[in-house]
Enzyme design. Sequence first.
Site, PDB file in Angstrom:
ATOM      1  N   ASP A  64       0.859  -1.185   0.000  1.00  0.00           N
ATOM      2  CA  ASP A  64       0.000   0.000   0.000  1.00  0.00           C
ATOM      3  C   ASP A  64       0.895   1.233   0.000  1.00  0.00           C
ATOM      4  OD1 ASP A  64      -3.200   0.440   1.169  1.00  0.00           O
ATOM      5  OD2 ASP A  64      -1.852   2.145   0.936  1.00  0.00           O
ATOM      6  N   SER A  90      -8.022   7.565  -7.480  1.00  0.00           N
ATOM      7  CA  SER A  90      -8.001   8.286  -8.755  1.00  0.00           C
ATOM      8  C   SER A  90      -9.319   8.958  -9.127  1.00  0.00           C
ATOM      9  CB  SER A  90      -7.587   7.318  -9.874  1.00  0.00           C
ATOM     10  OG  SER A  90      -8.615   6.380 -10.110  1.00  0.00           O
ATOM     11  N   THR A 133      -1.246  14.215 -14.126  1.00  0.00           N
ATOM     12  CA  THR A 133      -2.582  14.281 -14.711  1.00  0.00           C
ATOM     13  C   THR A 133      -2.936  15.652 -15.258  1.00  0.00           C
ATOM     14  OG1 THR A 133      -4.922  14.283 -14.084  1.00  0.00           O
ATOM     15  CG2 THR A 133      -3.368  14.580 -12.302  1.00  0.00           C
ATOM     16  N   GLU A 135      -5.618  16.968 -14.716  1.00  0.00           N
ATOM     17  CA  GLU A 135      -6.366  17.647 -13.652  1.00  0.00           C
ATOM     18  C   GLU A 135      -5.531  18.755 -13.006  1.00  0.00           C
ATOM     19  OE1 GLU A 135      -9.633  17.279 -11.967  1.00  0.00           O
ATOM     20  OE2 GLU A 135      -9.965  16.651 -14.029  1.00  0.00           O
ATOM     21  N   TYR A 157      -7.927  15.745  -5.087  1.00  0.00           N
ATOM     22  CA  TYR A 157      -7.152  14.824  -5.932  1.00  0.00           C
ATOM     23  C   TYR A 157      -6.068  15.587  -6.688  1.00  0.00           C
ATOM     24  CZ  TYR A 157      -6.101  12.078 -10.154  1.00  0.00           C
ATOM     25  OH  TYR A 157      -5.470  11.428 -11.191  1.00  0.00           O
ATOM     26  N   LYS A 161      -2.005  15.420  -6.414  1.00  0.00           N
ATOM     27  CA  LYS A 161      -1.182  15.084  -7.590  1.00  0.00           C
ATOM     28  C   LYS A 161      -0.186  16.211  -7.901  1.00  0.00           C
ATOM     29  CE  LYS A 161      -2.505  10.993  -9.287  1.00  0.00           C
ATOM     30  NZ  LYS A 161      -1.602   9.906  -9.683  1.00  0.00           N
TER      31      LYS A 161
HETATM   32  P1  NAP Z   1      -7.498   3.109 -11.464  1.00  0.00           P
HETATM   33  O1  NAP Z   1      -8.091   2.195 -12.469  1.00  0.00           O
HETATM   34  O2  NAP Z   1      -8.361   3.775 -10.460  1.00  0.00           O
HETATM   35  O3  NAP Z   1      -6.368   2.262 -10.701  1.00  0.00           O
HETATM   36  C1  NAP Z   1      -5.764   2.763  -9.526  1.00  0.00           C
HETATM   37  C2  NAP Z   1      -4.877   1.679  -8.951  1.00  0.00           C
HETATM   38  O4  NAP Z   1      -4.270   2.178  -7.754  1.00  0.00           O
HETATM   39  C3  NAP Z   1      -5.631   0.399  -8.555  1.00  0.00           C
HETATM   40  O5  NAP Z   1      -4.797  -0.709  -8.800  1.00  0.00           O
HETATM   41  C4  NAP Z   1      -5.816   0.578  -7.059  1.00  0.00           C
HETATM   42  O6  NAP Z   1      -5.960  -0.623  -6.365  1.00  0.00           O
HETATM   43  C5  NAP Z   1      -4.484   1.217  -6.710  1.00  0.00           C
HETATM   44  N1  NAP Z   1      -4.464   1.914  -5.423  1.00  0.00           N
HETATM   45  C6  NAP Z   1      -5.316   2.852  -4.977  1.00  0.00           C
HETATM   46  N2  NAP Z   1      -4.939   3.279  -3.754  1.00  0.00           N
HETATM   47  C7  NAP Z   1      -3.821   2.588  -3.434  1.00  0.00           C
HETATM   48  C8  NAP Z   1      -2.966   2.553  -2.302  1.00  0.00           C
HETATM   49  N3  NAP Z   1      -3.173   3.356  -1.250  1.00  0.00           N
HETATM   50  N4  NAP Z   1      -1.912   1.712  -2.309  1.00  0.00           N
HETATM   51  C9  NAP Z   1      -1.683   0.890  -3.356  1.00  0.00           C
HETATM   52  N5  NAP Z   1      -2.459   0.866  -4.454  1.00  0.00           N
HETATM   53  C10 NAP Z   1      -3.517   1.701  -4.487  1.00  0.00           C
HETATM   54  O7  NAP Z   1      -6.659   4.275 -12.175  1.00  0.00           O
HETATM   55  P2  NAP Z   1      -6.108   4.345 -13.686  1.00  0.00           P
HETATM   56  O8  NAP Z   1      -7.146   4.958 -14.537  1.00  0.00           O
HETATM   57  O9  NAP Z   1      -5.488   3.059 -14.046  1.00  0.00           O
HETATM   58  O10 NAP Z   1      -4.965   5.458 -13.519  1.00  0.00           O
HETATM   59  C11 NAP Z   1      -3.636   5.097 -13.171  1.00  0.00           C
HETATM   60  C12 NAP Z   1      -2.924   6.329 -12.591  1.00  0.00           C
HETATM   61  O11 NAP Z   1      -2.901   7.370 -13.547  1.00  0.00           O
HETATM   62  C13 NAP Z   1      -3.577   6.913 -11.356  1.00  0.00           C
HETATM   63  O12 NAP Z   1      -2.555   7.413 -10.539  1.00  0.00           O
HETATM   64  C14 NAP Z   1      -4.410   8.063 -11.891  1.00  0.00           C
HETATM   65  O13 NAP Z   1      -4.592   9.045 -10.893  1.00  0.00           O
HETATM   66  C15 NAP Z   1      -3.529   8.544 -13.014  1.00  0.00           C
HETATM   67  N6  NAP Z   1      -4.205   9.164 -14.153  1.00  0.00           N
HETATM   68  C16 NAP Z   1      -5.242   8.521 -14.770  1.00  0.00           C
HETATM   69  C17 NAP Z   1      -5.822   9.100 -15.885  1.00  0.00           C
HETATM   70  C18 NAP Z   1      -6.962   8.430 -16.619  1.00  0.00           C
HETATM   71  O14 NAP Z   1      -7.641   9.112 -17.389  1.00  0.00           O
HETATM   72  N7  NAP Z   1      -7.156   7.126 -16.443  1.00  0.00           N
HETATM   73  C19 NAP Z   1      -5.338  10.330 -16.379  1.00  0.00           C
HETATM   74  C20 NAP Z   1      -4.274  10.929 -15.729  1.00  0.00           C
HETATM   75  C21 NAP Z   1      -3.691  10.340 -14.624  1.00  0.00           C
HETATM   76  P3  NAP Z   1      -7.420  -1.335  -6.181  1.00  0.00           P
HETATM   77  O15 NAP Z   1      -7.612  -2.140  -7.432  1.00  0.00           O
HETATM   78  O16 NAP Z   1      -7.195  -2.152  -4.968  1.00  0.00           O
HETATM   79  O17 NAP Z   1      -8.420  -0.247  -6.016  1.00  0.00           O
HETATM   80  N1  GDD Z   2     -17.733  10.460 -12.931  1.00  0.00           N
HETATM   81  C1  GDD Z   2     -18.741  11.174 -13.466  1.00  0.00           C
HETATM   82  N2  GDD Z   2     -20.023  10.725 -13.305  1.00  0.00           N
HETATM   83  N3  GDD Z   2     -18.446  12.309 -14.139  1.00  0.00           N
HETATM   84  C2  GDD Z   2     -19.479  12.981 -14.700  1.00  0.00           C
HETATM   85  C3  GDD Z   2     -20.810  12.564 -14.591  1.00  0.00           C
HETATM   86  C4  GDD Z   2     -21.097  11.383 -13.847  1.00  0.00           C
HETATM   87  O1  GDD Z   2     -22.240  10.973 -13.691  1.00  0.00           O
HETATM   88  N4  GDD Z   2     -21.590  13.437 -15.269  1.00  0.00           N
HETATM   89  C5  GDD Z   2     -20.795  14.351 -15.795  1.00  0.00           C
HETATM   90  N5  GDD Z   2     -19.508  14.109 -15.438  1.00  0.00           N
HETATM   91  C6  GDD Z   2     -18.349  14.942 -15.781  1.00  0.00           C
HETATM   92  C7  GDD Z   2     -17.464  15.310 -14.572  1.00  0.00           C
HETATM   93  O2  GDD Z   2     -18.056  16.370 -13.827  1.00  0.00           O
HETATM   94  C8  GDD Z   2     -16.182  15.688 -15.292  1.00  0.00           C
HETATM   95  O3  GDD Z   2     -16.247  17.032 -15.719  1.00  0.00           O
HETATM   96  C9  GDD Z   2     -16.173  14.782 -16.527  1.00  0.00           C
HETATM   97  O4  GDD Z   2     -17.497  14.245 -16.643  1.00  0.00           O
HETATM   98  C10 GDD Z   2     -15.185  13.626 -16.452  1.00  0.00           C
HETATM   99  O5  GDD Z   2     -15.364  12.965 -15.211  1.00  0.00           O
HETATM  100  P1  GDD Z   2     -14.608  11.585 -14.889  1.00  0.00           P
HETATM  101  O6  GDD Z   2     -14.853  10.617 -15.972  1.00  0.00           O
HETATM  102  O7  GDD Z   2     -14.979  11.192 -13.487  1.00  0.00           O
HETATM  103  O8  GDD Z   2     -13.067  11.946 -15.015  1.00  0.00           O
HETATM  104  P2  GDD Z   2     -12.210  13.190 -14.471  1.00  0.00           P
HETATM  105  O9  GDD Z   2     -11.868  14.027 -15.651  1.00  0.00           O
HETATM  106  O10 GDD Z   2     -12.845  13.852 -13.310  1.00  0.00           O
HETATM  107  O11 GDD Z   2     -10.908  12.443 -13.913  1.00  0.00           O
HETATM  108  C11 GDD Z   2     -10.286  11.411 -14.670  1.00  0.00           C
HETATM  109  O12 GDD Z   2      -9.331  11.971 -15.552  1.00  0.00           O
HETATM  110  C12 GDD Z   2      -8.245  12.634 -14.915  1.00  0.00           C
HETATM  111  C13 GDD Z   2      -7.345  13.194 -16.018  1.00  0.00           C
HETATM  112  O13 GDD Z   2      -7.807  14.434 -16.430  1.00  0.00           O
HETATM  113  C14 GDD Z   2      -9.645  10.437 -13.698  1.00  0.00           C
HETATM  114  O14 GDD Z   2      -9.185   9.309 -14.398  1.00  0.00           O
HETATM  115  C15 GDD Z   2      -8.465  11.066 -12.977  1.00  0.00           C
HETATM  116  O15 GDD Z   2      -7.790  10.071 -12.204  1.00  0.00           O
HETATM  117  C16 GDD Z   2      -7.510  11.640 -14.026  1.00  0.00           C
HETATM  118  O16 GDD Z   2      -6.418  12.277 -13.396  1.00  0.00           O
END
Ligand code: NAP
Ligand code: GDD
Length: 383
Positions: A64, A90, A133, A135, A157, A161
């Site tokens: 963790d 995340s 990110t 974000e 968040y 980050k």
């Molecule tokens: P995700 O599907 O939510 O996966 C997050 C991973 O982190 C899971 O394996 C989770 O484990 C693990 N985790 C959470 N808290 C932890 C802790 N305290 N210790 C150890 N492991 C922990 O996220 P993702 O979409 O693959 O994203 C990967 C990374 O990129 C994240 O850091 C996210 O913030 C960043 N990111 C994502 C996006 C995007 O659009 N996907 C964009 C920019 C940055 P569990 O399976 O046990 O929950």
């Molecule tokens: N989750 C969610 N659920 N989002 C919604 C909804 C809903 O019902 N309706 C509208 N939204 C809008 C959110 O307000 C946001 O503006 C947008 O959809 C995207 O939301 P998410 O898909 O939850 O992603 P995020 O942009 O907030 O965050 C994701 O992308 C980031 C990179 O920019 C995550 O993957 C973060 O971990 C990552 O850093």
Amino acid sequence: MSKVALITGITGQDGAYLTEYLLKKGYTVHGIKRRSSLFNTDRIDHLYQDPHVVNRNLILHYGDLTDSMNITRIIQETQPDEIYNLAAMSHVKVSFDSPEYTANADGIGTLRILEAVRLLGLTNKTRIYQASTSELYGLVQEVPQKETTPFYPRSPYAVAKLYGYWITVNYREAYNMHASNGILFNHESPIRGETFVTRKITRAVSRIMLGMQEKVYLGNLSARRDWGHAKDYVKAMYLILQQDTASDYVIATGITTEVREFVKMAFAEGGVEINFRGEGVDEKGYIASVDEKVFKEKVGEEYLPVILSKKDTVVVAVDPQYFRPTEVELLIGDPTKSKTTLGWEPKYDLPGLVADMMEGDIKLMKKDSYLKDGGYRIMNYFE
Ligand code: NAP
Ligand code: GDD
């Protein structure tokens, strides 16, 4: 000797794709997985190797990011050439409910990894990728956003980050470590977490088309995101760590799309046209028409009577519980640096991503075939 990678967050979306990608490149992959009361390894079950397999190249460790001794021990034992720090709480909306935990895991968690590498004397051996990110740009100060655009985080968040980003830069400059940030814009896939908006939409649209659900409630339909495919984005992570010099890179498509438009595209995959009427919390999405040929081909002839009976009914509504206290309205990245320096080029565009996600969820929701095929285990992501 094969290279050794350590992936935190291996059970997540990106962790799963990256693991498969690195294994195919001949790496030995170690992954850190949290203990949970149920198996949460669905996304990597097709890659899992039993501990009794001789010379296995995928090894999981319990751990963790909030436990520095555990992190330090795993790094010491595995002696990785590359660490991909993908673990994080995340979900942006959830971070408003758990701000302290988010700061600990996402912010200080990054420090724990950097400091462990330094204390273990691995600064010349181990390269570190930090999952930063888009974000960070939050209330955007420039359009499109690039590596030099000032940050303005808008959630616990993003603030956590922000610490992770700068502590990575600081360790690079202070200790000459090969530590890089990938500033990744939103990337999605058929194995995206179910509460992120794209997957929430593709799951719900599939269920509506199969007659399993009446409507979907969403939040801010006008938010705009630069959406890419996770398969393309994990390749960028790998490329970042192959560079001679560590640096920070924006990874994005350069195209931004409203949530509302994503909804229309998801329905259109099944030949269903959606019209939005009304404003703000009263805005609603109605089924306007159905292209029967497309529906039969993509969803199935037996489900046609259900969808035709829903013409002019509401299938999308707004629920303010999904609004965020502070919202990020617009994200659009400029990937020029990653294209010219890394040679990174995404294969998927947004229509390709939506098609991939809808195909996955229609299959998943047809429960019988899902169970028969063994869920995620049928997937080989890079074939
Ligand atoms: P995700 O599907 O939510 O996966 C997050 C991973 O982190 C899971 O394996 C989770 O484990 C693990 N985790 C959470 N808290 C932890 C802790 N305290 N210790 C150890 N492991 C922990 O996220 P993702 O979409 O693959 O994203 C990967 C990374 O990129 C994240 O850091 C996210 O913030 C960043 N990111 C994502 C996006 C995007 O659009 N996907 C964009 C920019 C940055 P569990 O399976 O046990 O929950
Ligand atoms: N989750 C969610 N659920 N989002 C919604 C909804 C809903 O019902 N309706 C509208 N939204 C809008 C959110 O307000 C946001 O503006 C947008 O959809 C995207 O939301 P998410 O898909 O939850 O992603 P995020 O942009 O907030 O965050 C994701 O992308 C980031 C990179 O920019 C995550 O993957 C973060 O971990 C990552 O850093």
